[in-house]
Write a protein that holds these residues in place. Structure first.
Motif, PDB file in Angstrom:
ATOM      1  N   SER A 122      64.997 -13.108 -65.167  1.00 41.37           N
ATOM      2  CA  SER A 122      66.096 -13.901 -65.735  1.00 41.37           C
ATOM      3  C   SER A 122      65.860 -14.174 -67.214  1.00 41.37           C
ATOM      4  O   SER A 122      66.789 -14.102 -68.018  1.00 41.37           O
ATOM      5  CB  SER A 122      66.250 -15.225 -64.983  1.00 41.37           C
ATOM      6  OG  SER A 122      66.629 -14.990 -63.650  1.00 41.37           O
TER       7      SER A 122
ATOM      8  N   VAL B 180      74.688 -17.971 -67.563  1.00 38.65           N
ATOM      9  CA  VAL B 180      74.348 -18.434 -66.211  1.00 38.65           C
ATOM     10  C   VAL B 180      74.334 -17.273 -65.232  1.00 38.65           C
ATOM     11  O   VAL B 180      74.883 -16.213 -65.493  1.00 38.65           O
ATOM     12  CB  VAL B 180      75.333 -19.519 -65.705  1.00 38.65           C
ATOM     13  CG1 VAL B 180      75.210 -20.778 -66.533  1.00 38.65           C
ATOM     14  CG2 VAL B 180      76.762 -19.024 -65.703  1.00 38.65           C
ATOM     15  N   ASP B 181      73.723 -17.527 -64.108  1.00 39.01           N
ATOM     16  CA  ASP B 181      73.743 -16.641 -62.953  1.00 39.01           C
ATOM     17  C   ASP B 181      73.272 -15.216 -63.237  1.00 39.01           C
ATOM     18  O   ASP B 181      73.936 -14.264 -62.838  1.00 39.01           O
ATOM     19  CB  ASP B 181      75.169 -16.630 -62.369  1.00 39.01           C
ATOM     20  CG  ASP B 181      75.196 -16.150 -60.937  1.00 39.01           C
ATOM     21  OD1 ASP B 181      74.174 -16.281 -60.253  1.00 39.01           O
ATOM     22  OD2 ASP B 181      76.249 -15.626 -60.516  1.00 39.01           O
TER      23      ASP B 181
ATOM     24  N   GLN C 237      71.672 -12.008 -62.318  1.00 36.70           N
ATOM     25  CA  GLN C 237      71.312 -11.424 -61.024  1.00 36.70           C
ATOM     26  C   GLN C 237      70.811 -10.006 -61.237  1.00 36.70           C
ATOM     27  O   GLN C 237      71.455  -9.219 -61.928  1.00 36.70           O
ATOM     28  CB  GLN C 237      72.522 -11.392 -60.098  1.00 36.70           C
ATOM     29  CG  GLN C 237      73.058 -12.760 -59.774  1.00 36.70           C
ATOM     30  CD  GLN C 237      74.320 -12.679 -58.933  1.00 36.70           C
ATOM     31  OE1 GLN C 237      74.867 -11.613 -58.694  1.00 36.70           O
ATOM     32  NE2 GLN C 237      74.789 -13.825 -58.476  1.00 36.70           N
TER      33      GLN C 237
ATOM     34  N   ALA D  44      75.078 -10.841 -65.731  1.00 37.65           N
ATOM     35  CA  ALA D  44      74.966 -12.240 -66.131  1.00 37.65           C
ATOM     36  C   ALA D  44      76.334 -12.702 -66.597  1.00 37.65           C
ATOM     37  O   ALA D  44      77.085 -11.945 -67.218  1.00 37.65           O
ATOM     38  CB  ALA D  44      73.941 -12.410 -67.241  1.00 37.65           C
ATOM     39  N   THR D  45      76.661 -13.945 -66.300  1.00 37.83           N
ATOM     40  CA  THR D  45      77.907 -14.536 -66.770  1.00 37.83           C
ATOM     41  C   THR D  45      77.611 -15.213 -68.103  1.00 37.83           C
ATOM     42  O   THR D  45      76.802 -16.142 -68.164  1.00 37.83           O
ATOM     43  CB  THR D  45      78.455 -15.546 -65.750  1.00 37.83           C
ATOM     44  OG1 THR D  45      78.601 -14.872 -64.492  1.00 37.83           O
ATOM     45  CG2 THR D  45      79.779 -16.113 -66.189  1.00 37.83           C
TER      46      THR D  45
ATOM     47  N   THR E  30      81.491 -11.187 -67.629  1.00 42.58           N
ATOM     48  CA  THR E  30      80.299 -10.714 -66.949  1.00 42.58           C
ATOM     49  C   THR E  30      79.725  -9.558 -67.743  1.00 42.58           C
ATOM     50  O   THR E  30      80.431  -8.590 -68.035  1.00 42.58           O
ATOM     51  CB  THR E  30      80.631 -10.253 -65.517  1.00 42.58           C
ATOM     52  OG1 THR E  30      81.187 -11.360 -64.799  1.00 42.58           O
ATOM     53  CG2 THR E  30      79.390  -9.768 -64.801  1.00 42.58           C
TER      54      THR E  30
END
Length: 148
Positions: free
Chosen positions: A56, A109-110, A112, A120-121, A134
């Motif tokens: 991440s 955020v987020d 993956q 990622a957003t 995205t």
């Protein structure tokens, strides 16, 4: 007056100055300091900080590098930030960067990861206008690159 007798003025008072001090406590402290310092160095070599970085963190760094590169150059993608076959028309910043406009990441955020691919957003702001999209990334070796 006083029950104790005071020594006479001409009486010699002997002081024992044969106090022998040991160097052992100082040597022990030095040995302990060397052992602690050695343990810190060995710990740093055996477990470097680079190994503590998560995927991440690497994905977020790739997105930041892409945006910082876009802010400092007109090349799309910025050198070393985009994957092979990157289409500038489908860039996550298409129509938003360049021309002296500064892109700012307001939220990421987020993230993956799925093997060598990630998403990622990312919310970016240009001239006060925020947009969320995205972002797609691909891992090349140990580095993540922004793709479209």
């Amino acid at each position: 007056m006083s029950d104790q007798e005071s020594p006479a003025e001409d009486e010699v008072i002997t002081v024992d100055q044969t106090d022998k001090r040991s160097v052992a406590p100082f040597v022990a402290a030095a040995v302990i300091a060397v052992i602690v310092l050695g343990a810190i160095i060995i710990g740093g070599v055996m477990s470097p900080a680079e190994k503590n970085v998560t995927d991440s963190d690497r994905i977020a760094a790739a997105v930041r590098n892409f945006v910082e590169g876009s802010n400092s150059t007109d090349l799309v993608p910025p050198p070393g930030a985009g994957c092979a076959g990157f289409d500038p028309k489908r860039s996550p910043l298409a129509g938003r960067s360049g021309g002296g406009k500064t892109v700012e990441i307001t939220k990421l955020v987020d993230p993956q990861r799925d093997g060598d691919r990630a998403k990622a957003t990312v919310t970016t702001k240009v001239d006060g206008d925020e947009q969320t999209s995205t972002w797609n990334l691909t891992r090349s070796g140990d580095k993540w690159l922004v793709c479209n």
